[in-house]
Design a protein around this motif. Structure first.
Motif: not given
Ligand SMILES: NC(=O)c1ccc[n+]([C@@H]2O[C@H](COP(=O)([O-])OP(=O)(O)OC[C@H]3O[C@@H](n4cnc5c(N)ncnc54)[C@H](OP(=O)(O)O)[C@@H]3O)[C@@H](O)[C@H]2O)c1
Length: 251
Positions: A32-33, A61, A137, A188
């Motif tokens: 991650a960043r 990424v 994902i 969600y």
């Molecule tokens: N939560 C939900 O309800 C939900 C539902 C459906 C799908 N999803 C999917 O699940 C995945 C994880 O999301 P989450 O809900 O856990 O959200 P989150 O807590 O915001 O986590 C997002 C992660 O992605 C990383 N990220 C974002 N931009 C990045 C970049 N440019 N380079 C590298 N890493 C990056 C962030 O790390 P850094 O900022 O440290 O880089 C963080 O670790 C996502 O693909 C999201 O679309 C989530």
């Protein structure tokens, strides 16, 4: 011993998946960043699971070259990577045409080009190894076009789902390769992506519960899973057929 590489492991689903897979006996390559978060997570996991190996690396990424370099470096660390979870994602956005191309572009770039770079890098590794498990994902929002701030995000997640299915179809024609592809569509789940959303989100579950459903689908190497199964499996079927004016209320 099995090694899983998880992108976006610094928070939310990625970090919790790392905890749960380590508890299930897997070694981890995490990126991650925010590397301070990754270092803390590594310390936490090794305290709970002293036998595990956890390597961490900084990765944005949206930096194409870095994606390939980091994946190859992890492969060199461990000798082999058994599974890659393309999890990093961005949920910024605004209704299309309202002056926030910057936010919609950032989401599109991270979730489409970023996911494609990760998928190319992972599949290259797996082709060289002749085996592996690619996990993408996606999201339940991929089931239909979505209004409001979610329009571009939902479209990116539809891209991710089709990318996975297309690769699975490609690999069906290549019998010498033992590569599975899983497309996961979470409903969600509480995480940083939605923790500032004030409006109640339908059927929201906490991070641990939601990630448990994701981990189970991954460990079962399901080709396609809407999770948690209740209510999202039947909801997905309904979403495909419901009128748009009903579907739009889900956001
Ligand atoms: N939560 C939900 O309800 C939900 C539902 C459906 C799908 N999803 C999917 O699940 C995945 C994880 O999301 P989450 O809900 O856990 O959200 P989150 O807590 O915001 O986590 C997002 C992660 O992605 C990383 N990220 C974002 N931009 C990045 C970049 N440019 N380079 C590298 N890493 C990056 C962030 O790390 P850094 O900022 O440290 O880089 C963080 O670790 C996502 O693909 C999201 O679309 C989530």
């Amino acid at each position: 011993m099995s090694v899983t590489l998880i992108t976006g492991a610094s928070s939310g689903i990625g970090a919790e998946l790392a905890r749960q897979l380590a508890a299930a006996g897997e070694d981890l390559a995490l990126c991650a960043r925010r590397t301070d978060r990754l270092d803390d997570l590594r310390t936490e996991i090794l305290a709970a699971q002293p036998g595990r190996r956890v390597e961490v690396r900084a990765l944005d990424v949206t930096d194409d070259a870095a994606v390939f370099a980091v994946f190859r470096a992890f492969a060199a660390d461990f000798g082999t990577i058994d599974r890659v979870v393309v999890n990093a994602g961005l949920g910024k956005g605004a209704p299309v045409g309202t002056g926030r191309f910057d936010a919609n572009r950032a989401t599109a770039y991270t979730n489409v080009i970023g996911a494609l770079a990760q998928t190319e890098a992972a599949t290259e590794l797996f082709r060289a190894q002749k085996r592996g498990h690619l996990v993408l994902i996606s999201s339940m929002s991929a089931m239909r076009g979505m209004p409001k701030k979610v329009t571009v995000y939902a479209a990116t997640k539809a891209f991710v789902a089709h990318l996975g299915e297309g690769i699975r179809g490609e690999l069906l024609g290549e019998p010498g390769l033992d590569i599975d592809v899983s497309v996961i569509l979470p409903g969600y789940i509480r995480s940083e992506m939605n923790d500032k959303v004030k409006k109640p989100m339908p059927f929201m579950v906490d991070t641990v519960t939601g990630t448990r459903a994701i981990a189970a689908a991954i460990q079962a190497r399901k080709p396609y899973a809407r999770v948690p199964a209740w209510p999202w499996r039947p909801m997905g079927t309904a979403m495909r057929h419901l009128p748009l004016k009903v579907v739009r209320r889900l956001t």
